[in-house]
Design a protein around this motif. Structure first.
Motif, PDB file in Angstrom:
ATOM      1  N   PHE A 313     -31.783 -13.732  -1.365  1.00 50.31           N
ATOM      2  CA  PHE A 313     -31.453 -12.625  -2.258  1.00 50.31           C
ATOM      3  C   PHE A 313     -31.305 -13.030  -3.719  1.00 50.31           C
ATOM      4  CE2 PHE A 313     -29.196 -10.600   1.621  1.00 50.31           C
ATOM      5  CZ  PHE A 313     -30.432 -10.254   2.150  1.00 50.31           C
ATOM      6  N   HIS A 314     -30.889 -14.270  -3.969  1.00 47.23           N
ATOM      7  CA  HIS A 314     -30.610 -14.673  -5.354  1.00 47.23           C
ATOM      8  C   HIS A 314     -31.640 -15.634  -5.934  1.00 47.23           C
ATOM      9  CE1 HIS A 314     -26.852 -12.505  -5.231  1.00 47.23           C
ATOM     10  NE2 HIS A 314     -26.561 -13.099  -4.087  1.00 47.23           N
ATOM     11  N   LEU A 315     -32.392 -16.319  -5.072  1.00 45.69           N
ATOM     12  CA  LEU A 315     -33.470 -17.185  -5.551  1.00 45.69           C
ATOM     13  C   LEU A 315     -34.839 -16.674  -5.113  1.00 45.69           C
ATOM     14  CD1 LEU A 315     -31.829 -20.697  -5.067  1.00 45.69           C
ATOM     15  CD2 LEU A 315     -32.003 -19.336  -7.138  1.00 45.69           C
ATOM     16  N   ASN A 316     -34.859 -15.726  -4.171  1.00 46.63           N
ATOM     17  CA  ASN A 316     -36.089 -15.029  -3.769  1.00 46.63           C
ATOM     18  C   ASN A 316     -37.181 -15.985  -3.287  1.00 46.63           C
ATOM     19  OD1 ASN A 316     -37.210 -12.401  -3.430  1.00 46.63           O
ATOM     20  ND2 ASN A 316     -38.548 -12.734  -5.189  1.00 46.63           N
ATOM     21  N   MET A 317     -36.787 -17.030  -2.578  1.00 49.22           N
ATOM     22  CA  MET A 317     -37.771 -17.962  -2.037  1.00 49.22           C
ATOM     23  C   MET A 317     -38.426 -17.362  -0.791  1.00 49.22           C
ATOM     24  SD  MET A 317     -37.668 -20.260  -4.269  1.00 49.22           S
ATOM     25  CE  MET A 317     -38.961 -21.211  -3.484  1.00 49.22           C
ATOM     26  N   LYS A 318     -39.724 -17.683  -0.617  1.00 53.51           N
ATOM     27  CA  LYS A 318     -40.506 -17.080   0.465  1.00 53.51           C
ATOM     28  C   LYS A 318     -41.464 -18.101   1.063  1.00 53.51           C
ATOM     29  CE  LYS A 318     -40.527 -12.559  -1.838  1.00 53.51           C
ATOM     30  NZ  LYS A 318     -41.369 -11.503  -2.448  1.00 53.51           N
ATOM     31  N   PRO A 319     -41.986 -17.826   2.268  1.00 51.82           N
ATOM     32  CA  PRO A 319     -43.034 -18.694   2.816  1.00 51.82           C
ATOM     33  C   PRO A 319     -44.208 -18.788   1.841  1.00 51.82           C
ATOM     34  CG  PRO A 319     -42.229 -17.183   4.494  1.00 51.82           C
ATOM     35  CD  PRO A 319     -41.610 -16.749   3.200  1.00 51.82           C
ATOM     36  N   GLY A 320     -44.734 -19.994   1.690  1.00 52.70           N
ATOM     37  CA  GLY A 320     -45.809 -20.220   0.734  1.00 52.70           C
ATOM     38  C   GLY A 320     -45.315 -20.627  -0.629  1.00 52.70           C
ATOM     39  N   GLY A 321     -44.020 -20.472  -0.884  1.00 54.06           N
ATOM     40  CA  GLY A 321     -43.444 -20.886  -2.157  1.00 54.06           C
ATOM     41  C   GLY A 321     -43.081 -22.356  -2.136  1.00 54.06           C
ATOM     42  N   ALA A 322     -42.681 -22.851  -3.294  1.00 57.28           N
ATOM     43  CA  ALA A 322     -42.243 -24.248  -3.407  1.00 57.28           C
ATOM     44  C   ALA A 322     -41.116 -24.309  -4.432  1.00 57.28           C
ATOM     45  CB  ALA A 322     -43.394 -25.157  -3.834  1.00 57.28           C
ATOM     46  N   MET A 323     -39.994 -24.887  -4.032  1.00 63.38           N
ATOM     47  CA  MET A 323     -38.830 -24.978  -4.904  1.00 63.38           C
ATOM     48  C   MET A 323     -38.622 -26.410  -5.353  1.00 63.38           C
ATOM     49  SD  MET A 323     -34.877 -23.853  -4.184  1.00 63.38           S
ATOM     50  CE  MET A 323     -33.596 -24.159  -5.420  1.00 63.38           C
ATOM     51  N   TRP A 331     -25.634 -35.250  -5.423  1.00 59.54           N
ATOM     52  CA  TRP A 331     -25.231 -33.977  -6.019  1.00 59.54           C
ATOM     53  C   TRP A 331     -25.518 -32.876  -5.017  1.00 59.54           C
ATOM     54  CZ3 TRP A 331     -28.029 -31.493 -10.843  1.00 59.54           C
ATOM     55  CH2 TRP A 331     -27.249 -30.437 -11.342  1.00 59.54           C
ATOM     56  N   MET A 332     -24.660 -31.873  -4.968  1.00 59.33           N
ATOM     57  CA  MET A 332     -24.844 -30.818  -3.975  1.00 59.33           C
ATOM     58  C   MET A 332     -26.123 -30.016  -4.209  1.00 59.33           C
ATOM     59  SD  MET A 332     -24.187 -27.405  -4.945  1.00 59.33           S
ATOM     60  CE  MET A 332     -23.720 -26.605  -6.463  1.00 59.33           C
ATOM     61  N   MET A 333     -26.739 -30.127  -5.382  1.00 61.18           N
ATOM     62  CA  MET A 333     -28.004 -29.438  -5.605  1.00 61.18           C
ATOM     63  C   MET A 333     -29.099 -29.984  -4.692  1.00 61.18           C
ATOM     64  SD  MET A 333     -27.472 -26.947  -7.617  1.00 61.18           S
ATOM     65  CE  MET A 333     -29.191 -26.446  -7.689  1.00 61.18           C
ATOM     66  N   TRP A 334     -28.961 -31.212  -4.228  1.00 61.20           N
ATOM     67  CA  TRP A 334     -29.907 -31.753  -3.248  1.00 61.20           C
ATOM     68  C   TRP A 334     -29.777 -30.984  -1.936  1.00 61.20           C
ATOM     69  CZ3 TRP A 334     -29.302 -34.425   1.476  1.00 61.20           C
ATOM     70  CH2 TRP A 334     -30.454 -35.047   1.972  1.00 61.20           C
ATOM     71  N   ASN A 335     -28.554 -30.702  -1.516  1.00 61.51           N
ATOM     72  CA  ASN A 335     -28.341 -29.903  -0.306  1.00 61.51           C
ATOM     73  C   ASN A 335     -28.961 -28.519  -0.466  1.00 61.51           C
ATOM     74  OD1 ASN A 335     -26.134 -31.905  -0.814  1.00 61.51           O
ATOM     75  ND2 ASN A 335     -25.504 -31.333   1.241  1.00 61.51           N
ATOM     76  N   LEU A 336     -28.775 -27.926  -1.649  1.00 60.71           N
ATOM     77  CA  LEU A 336     -29.320 -26.598  -1.892  1.00 60.71           C
ATOM     78  C   LEU A 336     -30.846 -26.612  -1.920  1.00 60.71           C
ATOM     79  CD1 LEU A 336     -27.072 -24.811  -4.549  1.00 60.71           C
ATOM     80  CD2 LEU A 336     -27.225 -24.426  -2.101  1.00 60.71           C
ATOM     81  N   LEU A 337     -31.425 -27.674  -2.455  1.00 63.27           N
ATOM     82  CA  LEU A 337     -32.883 -27.765  -2.491  1.00 63.27           C
ATOM     83  C   LEU A 337     -33.456 -27.720  -1.076  1.00 63.27           C
ATOM     84  CD1 LEU A 337     -35.553 -28.244  -3.977  1.00 63.27           C
ATOM     85  CD2 LEU A 337     -35.037 -30.690  -3.958  1.00 63.27           C
ATOM     86  N   LEU A 338     -32.839 -28.444  -0.160  1.00 65.19           N
ATOM     87  CA  LEU A 338     -33.317 -28.437   1.219  1.00 65.19           C
ATOM     88  C   LEU A 338     -33.080 -27.092   1.898  1.00 65.19           C
ATOM     89  CD1 LEU A 338     -32.276 -31.990   2.465  1.00 65.19           C
ATOM     90  CD2 LEU A 338     -34.428 -31.239   1.443  1.00 65.19           C
ATOM     91  N   ALA A 339     -32.118 -26.333   1.397  1.00 64.05           N
ATOM     92  CA  ALA A 339     -31.862 -25.007   1.970  1.00 64.05           C
ATOM     93  C   ALA A 339     -33.025 -24.052   1.748  1.00 64.05           C
ATOM     94  CB  ALA A 339     -30.579 -24.415   1.378  1.00 64.05           C
ATOM     95  N   ALA A 340     -33.945 -24.390   0.849  1.00 67.11           N
ATOM     96  CA  ALA A 340     -35.139 -23.561   0.656  1.00 67.11           C
ATOM     97  C   ALA A 340     -35.916 -23.414   1.963  1.00 67.11           C
ATOM     98  CB  ALA A 340     -36.032 -24.163  -0.429  1.00 67.11           C
ATOM     99  N   LEU A 341     -35.782 -24.394   2.865  1.00 66.72           N
ATOM    100  CA  LEU A 341     -36.497 -24.348   4.138  1.00 66.72           C
ATOM    101  C   LEU A 341     -36.060 -23.155   4.993  1.00 66.72           C
ATOM    102  CD1 LEU A 341     -37.118 -27.249   3.133  1.00 66.72           C
ATOM    103  CD2 LEU A 341     -36.952 -28.006   5.495  1.00 66.72           C
ATOM    104  N   LEU A 342     -34.869 -22.632   4.755  1.00 69.89           N
ATOM    105  CA  LEU A 342     -34.401 -21.469   5.506  1.00 69.89           C
ATOM    106  C   LEU A 342     -35.309 -20.261   5.296  1.00 69.89           C
ATOM    107  CD1 LEU A 342     -30.567 -21.695   4.785  1.00 69.89           C
ATOM    108  CD2 LEU A 342     -31.666 -22.093   6.997  1.00 69.89           C
ATOM    109  N   THR A 343     -36.035 -20.241   4.192  1.00 65.93           N
ATOM    110  CA  THR A 343     -36.908 -19.110   3.866  1.00 65.93           C
ATOM    111  C   THR A 343     -38.355 -19.364   4.282  1.00 65.93           C
ATOM    112  OG1 THR A 343     -37.555 -19.913   1.664  1.00 65.93           O
ATOM    113  CG2 THR A 343     -35.464 -18.726   1.837  1.00 65.93           C
TER     114      THR A 343
END
Length: 679
Positions: A313-323, A331-343
């Motif tokens: 909802f807040h980063l709008n990541m989708k299949p076919g995208g790349a973050m 840094w916790m941003m590394w954890n968040l980067l891997l969370a892109a896989l949820l989408t």
């Protein structure tokens, strides 16, 4: 020095509005349509949706569970047992696993579909597909189980930002063990200060890393870390810097390659360990500039629900995208980067100097990987702007849809630079949250316009407000404390070894009982846009007037001769104050009376007379933490007479030598004779 001419960007100035098709196709728009169709809840706009999400948090988070089809061995008993902070229990009775959801897209992905683009100063750009990732996670998890790693055991990592570290994290979480990570550039004591608190059973370690073209071997450091962690039973060694070299002669050490080359475990035979609602997923640490870092514990269910919401909802990541987000594993941003896989999106991993071998290297990486969401800290953006980079003219960034700026407050000029130098049709977002929640309190929505320097909105489910010291709501446009008045799932479960909850309570609830006080200053305007003005504990308190350091940096760092700056305010006897400003100047610039006058005039005009420093000094470097934050509080403590050992940890600094100037300054400068009673 000649001054460059640049359009002045006003705070809150309109910069961009989403195209109707972009907004309509967004996850949040689809979610609102689903709520209307399935739950008969209709909302006219994002603001109405946010208000419902915080006024009826049980209904909102239950809808997130259902909308994303969270997998649990059994139904939860209730969404939230009681609306209290801390102590509320979320989705009690459920049994879930975060790693299982990270890898859920594997069954939907086409053969060979990319999950990781990865490169470093050691390795060239390469790809990993979903099938390979799933296979390696299952193999490693199975081998870890054979080693005796059980649910609740702590597994720690001293590894760079490479796919192996991501695999290690997912395998750890898959079997119910508890993950914790330190970046390999951390010094021994910094690592021990973290890991000794949690008594790990297994360590993943790499032989070194490369940064700025220079190799940093880490075998000696790993040996010292192992010696300081008597609970370790197993070490898994990655020969990353020097591939093919044998593992060091240590007890119970095995090479990564030996494990990952074991027979595959078929997907249908592998079982993720689904764990209760309060089972820890990982332990993350506060920056640790002073004292032992806080060992912050999050739960599977809390992180899962929050990251599903955030990434969709807040980063709008989708299949076919790349973050992509430039981050280290500490840094916790590394954890968040891997969370892109949820989408179903891919993640772009990079380890190394962001400006090596060229200042625009990361933009080349974004073009080569067809990155759709590019993330970096405001410090990195400032570096690019000062270098005169215009990536949009040099690289094919046609796939790029959004920018994520996080880690420190952003200025209007930061936003404007992206539109001038990168792309005109671009969703430029700023986020603010923290390690404590492994997410954001305020952030972006793809359905809203972008205004200069403004964080678009409060995130769904985050009941964020600006409160005055007396606990009353500040009116729109007034800077006050950022608080959250309603519980949310990604609150820490606890601090490790904080058996009575005292440290946890003191960290967030000692000022406003039952209300989360985050420690940031925030301004919320009438349209719901948010501005973060830095940490309230580093705020300049001058004659009873609180001044946000971000206001000063924005003005000072627009001066052409200024490369960087840091300001603190020291309390003197008798109610007096001393507020020095420290500048790193660009090559060839000098601090003369003319420059001083221009700086003071700019602060007086753009801010107020109270923002004008008492003295201005030049330094060779501004000290930063490893996560890119200016070290205002440690510098202030040093100037107030604290010994360096108590004020700051060198191992927690990006540039440890930078602090030495301030130590000498505090010892030698006549401006500090007041400490002996002379002032």
């Amino acid at each position: 020095m000649a001054q460059s001419i640049k359009r002045k960007v006003e705070e809150g100035e309109w910069l961009w509005t989403p195209r109707p098709d972009f907004a309509k196709a967004s996850h949040v728009a689809r979610y609102m349509d689903w709520l209307d169709r399935k739950k008969h809840r209709s909302f006219e706009d994002y603001d109405a949706l946010w208000r419902w999400s915080v006024s009826e948090p049980e209904d909102f988070w239950a809808s997130i569970w259902e909308y994303f089809d969270v997998q649990s061995d059994q139904p939860y008993l209730r969404v939230l047992d009681r609306r209290v902070m801390p102590g509320g229990k979320w989705f009690e009775g459920s049994l879930v696993n975060y790693a299982e959801h990270l890898l859920r897209h594997e069954t939907r992905a086409a053969p060979g579909e990319t999950v990781f683009h990865h490169c470093s100063e050691v390795r060239p750009l390469a790809r990993m597909d979903w099938q390979t990732l799933g296979r390696q996670v299952r193999i490693l998890a199975t081998q870890m189980r054979a080693m005796g790693v059980e649910p609740g055991d702590r597994v720690v990592s001293y590894m760079p930002n490479v796919p192996e570290t991501a695999v290690a994290m997912m395998a750890t979480v898959a079997i119910g063990a508890i993950w914790s990570s330190a970046a390999p550039e951390f010094g021994v004591q910094t690592v021990v200060d973290r890991f000794a608190q949690i008594e790990p059973k297994l360590l993943f370690a790499a032989d070194g890393y490369r940064f700025g073209g220079k190799d940093f071997k880490r075998e000696a450091e790993v040996r010292k870390i192992i010696d300081a962690l008597p609970t370790l039973k197993q070490v898994i060694w990655l020969d990353y810097l020097n591939p093919g070299t044998p593992a060091p002669r240590l007890a119970n050490v095995v090479r990564w390659a030996e494990l990952i080359e074991q027979p595959d475990v078929p997907r249908e035979e592998f079982r993720f360990t689904r764990v209760p609602y309060d089972h820890p997923i990982w332990i993350v640490f506060s920056s640790g500039t002073t004292g032992l870092p806080k060992a912050i514990v999050h739960s599977h269910v809390g992180v899962l629900l929050e990251h599903l919401k955030l990434m969709h909802f807040h980063l709008n990541m989708k299949p076919g995208g790349a973050m992509f987000f430039y981050s280290t594993t500490g840094w916790m941003m590394w954890n968040l980067l891997l969370a892109a896989l949820l989408t179903g999106s891919a993640a772009v991993l990079y380890d190394g100097n962001p400006a090596h071998p060229n200042p625009d290297f990361l933009w080349q990486l974004a073009a080569d990987t067809r990155t759709t969401s590019f993330g970096a800290s405001p410090t990195f953006v400032q570096m690019m702007e000062k270098a005169g980079l215009r990536p949009g003219e040099k690289f094919d960034l046609s796939a790029l849809e959004s920018i994520v700026v996080a880690g420190a407050p952003s200025t209007p000029e930061t936003f404007d630079w992206f539109y001038r130098a990168v792309k005109k049709d671009l969703w430029v977002t700023s986020q603010s949250g923290g390690t404590e929640i492994c997410s954001g309190f305020v952030g972006a929505s793809p359905t809203l316009p972008v205004h200069a320097g403004e964080i678009q909105t409060r995130m769904l489910g985050m009941d964020v407000h600006a409160w005055r010291d007396d606990g009353t709501e500040a009116p729109a446009g007034e800077v006050a404390e950022l608080v959250a008045t309603t519980p949310f799932p990604s609150m820490p479960v606890c601090f490790w070894n904080d058996t009575d909850g005292k440290r946890y309570h003191e960290a967030y609830f000692d000022v406003f009982p039952g209300v989360w006080r985050h420690g940031d200053f925030i301004k919320i305007n009438e349209r719901g846009g948010c501005y973060i003005y830095g940490r309230s504990d580093s705020t300049l308190n001058r004659f009873g007037v609180r001044i946000g350091t971000a206001e000063i940096y924005r003005t000072v760092e627009q001066i052409p001769e200024v490369a960087d700056s840091l300001i603190v305010c020291c309390e003197l006897p008798g109610g007096k104050f001393f507020m020095p400003l420290f500048l790193k100047l660009k090559p060839g610039a000098a601090l003369d009376n003319g420059l001083r006058d221009r700086i003071n005039a700019a602060l007086r005009e753009n801010c107020s007379p109270r923002h004008v420093p008492d003295r201005i000094y030049t330094v060779e470097q501004i000290p930063y933490t490893l996560t890119g934050k200016k070290m205002e509080i440690p510098v202030r403590k040093i100037l107030m007479g604290w010994p360096l050992a108590k004020a700051a940890s060198r191992d927690a600094m990006m540039n440890p030598s930078a602090i030495d100037w301030f130590v000498r300054f505090a010892q030698e400068s006549i401006d500090y004779q007041w400490r002996a009673g002379a002032a």
